[in-house]
Motif scaffolding. Structure first.
Motif, short mmCIF file in Angstrom:
data_model
loop_
_atom_site.label_atom_id
_atom_site.label_comp_id
_atom_site.label_asym_id
_atom_site.label_seq_id
_atom_site.Cartn_x
_atom_site.Cartn_y
_atom_site.Cartn_z
N GLY A 28 0.71 -1.22 0.05
CA GLY A 28 0.09 0.11 -0.07
C GLY A 28 0.96 1.33 -0.09
O GLY A 28 0.82 2.04 -0.81
N THR B 20 3.94 1.55 -1.13
CA THR B 20 4.47 1.81 -2.46
C THR B 20 3.59 2.66 -3.60
O THR B 20 3.79 3.42 -4.24
CB THR B 20 5.04 0.51 -3.02
OG1 THR B 20 5.84 -0.19 -1.98
CG2 THR B 20 5.91 0.76 -4.23
N LEU B 21 2.42 2.07 -3.10
CA LEU B 21 1.23 2.52 -4.31
C LEU B 21 0.81 3.95 -4.05
O LEU B 21 0.67 5.01 -4.83
CB LEU B 21 0.26 1.83 -4.05
CG LEU B 21 0.05 0.26 -4.83
CD1 LEU B 21 -1.23 -0.25 -4.41
CD2 LEU B 21 -0.10 0.67 -6.44
N GLU B 22 1.09 4.36 -2.81
CA GLU B 22 0.76 5.68 -2.31
C GLU B 22 1.83 6.70 -2.74
O GLU B 22 1.46 7.77 -3.28
CB GLU B 22 0.66 5.94 -0.63
CG GLU B 22 -0.50 5.11 -0.07
CD GLU B 22 -1.87 5.91 -0.03
OE1 GLU B 22 -1.80 7.26 0.36
OE2 GLU B 22 -2.88 5.56 -0.56
N HIS C 79 -3.76 2.99 -1.78
CA HIS C 79 -3.78 1.81 -1.11
C HIS C 79 -4.84 0.92 -1.26
O HIS C 79 -5.78 1.45 -1.75
CB HIS C 79 -3.22 1.93 0.45
CG HIS C 79 -4.39 2.65 1.36
ND1 HIS C 79 -5.16 1.71 1.83
CD2 HIS C 79 -4.81 3.81 1.67
CE1 HIS C 79 -6.10 2.39 2.64
NE2 HIS C 79 -5.73 3.61 2.41
N LEU C 80 -4.69 -0.39 -1.02
CA LEU C 80 -5.68 -1.38 -1.29
C LEU C 80 -6.54 -1.78 -0.22
O LEU C 80 -7.22 -2.63 -0.40
CB LEU C 80 -4.89 -2.56 -1.81
CG LEU C 80 -4.07 -2.25 -3.28
CD1 LEU C 80 -3.29 -3.34 -3.69
CD2 LEU C 80 -5.33 -1.94 -4.24
N ALA D 74 -0.81 6.44 -6.43
CA ALA D 74 -2.14 5.85 -6.42
C ALA D 74 -2.72 5.45 -4.94
O ALA D 74 -1.99 6.01 -4.07
CB ALA D 74 -1.90 4.32 -7.04
#
Lengths: 230, 257
Positions: free
Chosen positions: A78, A80-82, A88-89, A86
Motif C-alpha cells: 500500500g 509503495t502505491l501511495e 492503497h488497497l 495511487a
C-alpha cells in the motif's frame, strides 16, 4: 426474487466476481510456480512448499491482520502505491482479490504440482525430440495431460473463495457494492438479529454451492476432475 | 494411643469444616463481559478479588450480541455486562435475569487518527480530502456504530461522509483499522484510548449531546441468582470505588443514577 433484497443480490454478484477473478489469476500465476516445485531439485524447495501451505494452517484472522497492514498506506504494498500517487488497497475490491488469492493459494498449487509430478518429464522429452517448441509443449502436452489437476485446482479455489469469511472481514470494511460479499452480509444479518434475511441468503448460497458441486461431480464422472488417483 | 486418635479425628473434622466453609465462599461467578469493557473489567475483578480473597471470579470477553444469544440458550454465565442497555433489558423481559437490568457506565465517542493529532479535529474536519477512509463500527448491530451514525446525522455530515465510511464488525476492529493506518481516522470509544494515551496518542471527545447516551447495563442471570460471588461483585460495581475505576478507563457514571 427468493425474498432477497437488492443489497443481498449485490453481495452475491460481488462474491461470484471475486471467486471468478481470483481463481483465473491464481491458475495463471501458479502454473510456473507449481511446475518449478514439481521439477526442482534445489534445497530451497521445502521452504517454498512450506510458504505455499502456510494459509492452510494459519487462522484467517492472522492472514487478514497482516494483509490489512501490508495493503494499507503504511505497508510495503500500500505504501509503495501511495508513493506512486495511487491509492492503497485496504477496503478495496482489488485488496479482496489479493486476500482471496493468498488464502486459496495451496488449493491451486498442490493439485497442479501433483499433476505435473505424475506426468513426469518423459512426454516433454518425446515432444522435444519431435521438435515441439516450448509454447507448443505447454499447450499440446502439459496442459492436456495435467487437465485433471488443473480442473481440481480451479474447482477448489472457486469453492474456497465462495465461502471465505475471516480474511475478508478483516480487510474488507463491509462497503456495500464494493467489499461486502455474501458471507459478510450473512454475518451482518445474524449480528443484527435479522434471522429471516440471514436464513434466505444462507439458503440461497447453500443451494448454489450444492448445485455447483453436483455439476462438478457429474463432470467428474465423465472426465475425472477431482481425486488423487492419476 | 487413643489420645492421638482423638486429636487426629478432631484435626480432620476441623479441616473438613474449613473446607466446606471455604467451598461455600468459593463458588465461581462467571462473568460475560463486552470486549470494549476489557481493561476496566480486568481491574474491577482484580480489585474485588483483593478485598474478597475467597471469591472466585472468571471473566469471559466477547460481543454483547453473541452473549445475549448464548444466555438465551442456557450458557453458564452468572453475570452479563453488556456494552448497551438493550441486550440486558431484552434478557430481563424474556425472563433470563434474576433482577432488573442496571446501568453501570456510560461510554463516550472519540475521534482518533493514526497520522493526525486528533485533538484538533472536529467532525466537520472529516470532510477534508486527506481523510479518505473513516472507520466506524457497523451501525446495524454495534452500539458505538449506531451512536456514531447519530452523531454524524445530527451534525448534518452523514450524506457527505457516507462514501468514505468503512464498517468494522465491532469497535475493537474499528480501532485496528485506524491503528494499522488503513483507515485515516475513526470514530471510536473513549474506553479504548486508555492504552493508546500511554503511547501519547491524542484524541478528541465527541459532544455527547449529538447522540443518544451509550448506556452500558448489566444483569445477574437466573443462574447467578443464588451465587454469592455474583451478587457480591454486582454490588461492588455500584460502589464509589468501582465507579472511580470505570471513570479512569474513560466511562462516565450513568446520568440516570
Amino acid at each position: 426474487m427468493f425474498g432477497l433484497t437488492p443489497s443481498d443480490w449485490e453481495a452475491l454478484r460481488l462474491t461470484l466476481r471475486l471467486a471468478l477473478i481470483s481463481t483465473a489469476l491464481l491458475l495463471v500465476l501458479c502454473l510456473p510456480l507449481a511446475w518449478w516445485l514439481a521439477h526442482t531439485q534445489r534445497r530451497v524447495k521445502v521452504v517454498v512448499e512450506a510458504l505455499v501451505s502456510l494459509p492452510l494452517v494459519l487462522p484467517p484472522t492472522v492472514i487478514g491482520f497482516y494483509l490489512l497492514i501490508l495493503l494499507g498506506p503504511r505497508g510495503a504494498v500500500g505504501g509503495t502505491l501511495e508513493r506512486l500517487g495511487a491509492n492503497h488497497l485496504a477496503f478495496t475490491f482489488t485488496g479482496l482479490v489479493i486476500g482471496s488469492m493468498i488464502y486459496s493459494l495451496p488449493f491451486v498449487v498442490q493439485p497442479m504440482q501433483n499433476a505435473f509430478q505424475a506426468m513426469g518429464r518423459r512426454p516433454l522429452e518425446v515432444a522435444a525430440t519431435l521438435r515441439a517448441g516450448p509454447l507448443d509443449r505447454l499447450v499440446s502436452v502439459v496442459l492436456p495431460l495435467s487437465r485433471q489437476g488443473l480442473l481440481t485446482a480451479a474447482v477448489l479455489s472457486f469453492a474456497h473463495t465462495l465461502g471465505e469469511f475471516g480474511v475478508l472481514l478483516m480487510i474488507g470494511g463491509g462497503i456495500p457494492g464494493q467489499t461486502q460479499v455474501a458471507s459478510i452480509a450473512i454475518y451482518s444479518h445474524v449480528e443484527a438479529m435479522d434471522y429471516a434475511s440471514a436464513h434466505r441468503l444462507s439458503l440461497f448460497l447453500m443451494l448454489a454451492a450444492f448445485l455447483l458441486l453436483v455439476c462438478v461431480y457429474a463432470l467428474n464422472k465423465r472426465f475425472k476432475i477431482v481425486g488423487m488417483t492419476p | 494411643m487413643p489420645h492421638l486418635l482423638k486429636r487426629l479425628l478432631a484435626g480432620m473434622t476441623s479441616f473438613a469444616l474449613t473446607l466446606t466453609v471455604a467451598q461455600a465462599d468459593q463458588t465461581t461467578a462467571r462473568i460475560a463481559a463486552a470486549a470494549s469493557l476489557r481493561p476496566a473489567m480486568d481491574e474491577l475483578v482484580a480489585d474485588y478479588r483483593s478485598s474478597h480473597p475467597g471469591a472466585r471470579l472468571e471473566a469471559v470477553y466477547g460481543s454483547s450480541g453473541s452473549f445475549r444469544t448464548q444466555i438465551e440458550n442456557g450458557a453458564p454465565f452468572d453475570l452479563f455486562f453488556s456494552a448497551d442497555m438493550d441486550f440486558p433489558q431484552a434478557l430481563e423481559a424474556a425472563g433470563h435475569a434474576a433482577g432488573e437490568a442496571v446501568p453501570y457506565a456510560e461510554g463516550r465517542l472519540v475521534l482518533w487518527s493514526g497520522g493526525d493529532d486528533a485533538s484538533t479535529l472536529t467532525l466537520q474536519s472529516l470532510t477534508a480530502e486527506r481523510f479518505r477512509r473513516i472507520a466506524i463500527a457497523n451501525p446495524r448491530h454495534a452500539p458505538y456504530g449506531a451512536r456514531a451514525e447519530e452523531a454524524l446525522r445530527s451534525s448534518g455530515l452523514w450524506d457527505a461522509l457516507e462514501p468514505k465510511l468503512v464498517f468494522a464488525e465491532n469497535i475493537g476492529q474499528a480501532l485496528q483499522m485506524v491503528h494499522s493506518g488503513a483507515a485515516d481516522v475513526g470514530i471510536l470509544a473513549l474506553a479504548q484510548m486508555h492504552g493508546l494515551s500511554l503511547e501519547g496518542a491524542a484524541f478528541q471527545v465527541i459532544d455527547a449531546d449529538l447522540h443518544q447516551p451509550l448506556e452500558n447495563g448489566y444483569i445477574i442471570t437466573r443462574r447467578g441468582a443464588e451465587n454469592p460471588a455474583a451478587r457480591g461483585f454486582a454490588a461492588f460495581v455500584q460502589s464509589p470505588e468501582a465507579q472511580r475505576i470505570l471513570e479512569n478507563y474513560g466511562f462516565s457514571i450513568p446520568r440516570s443514577h
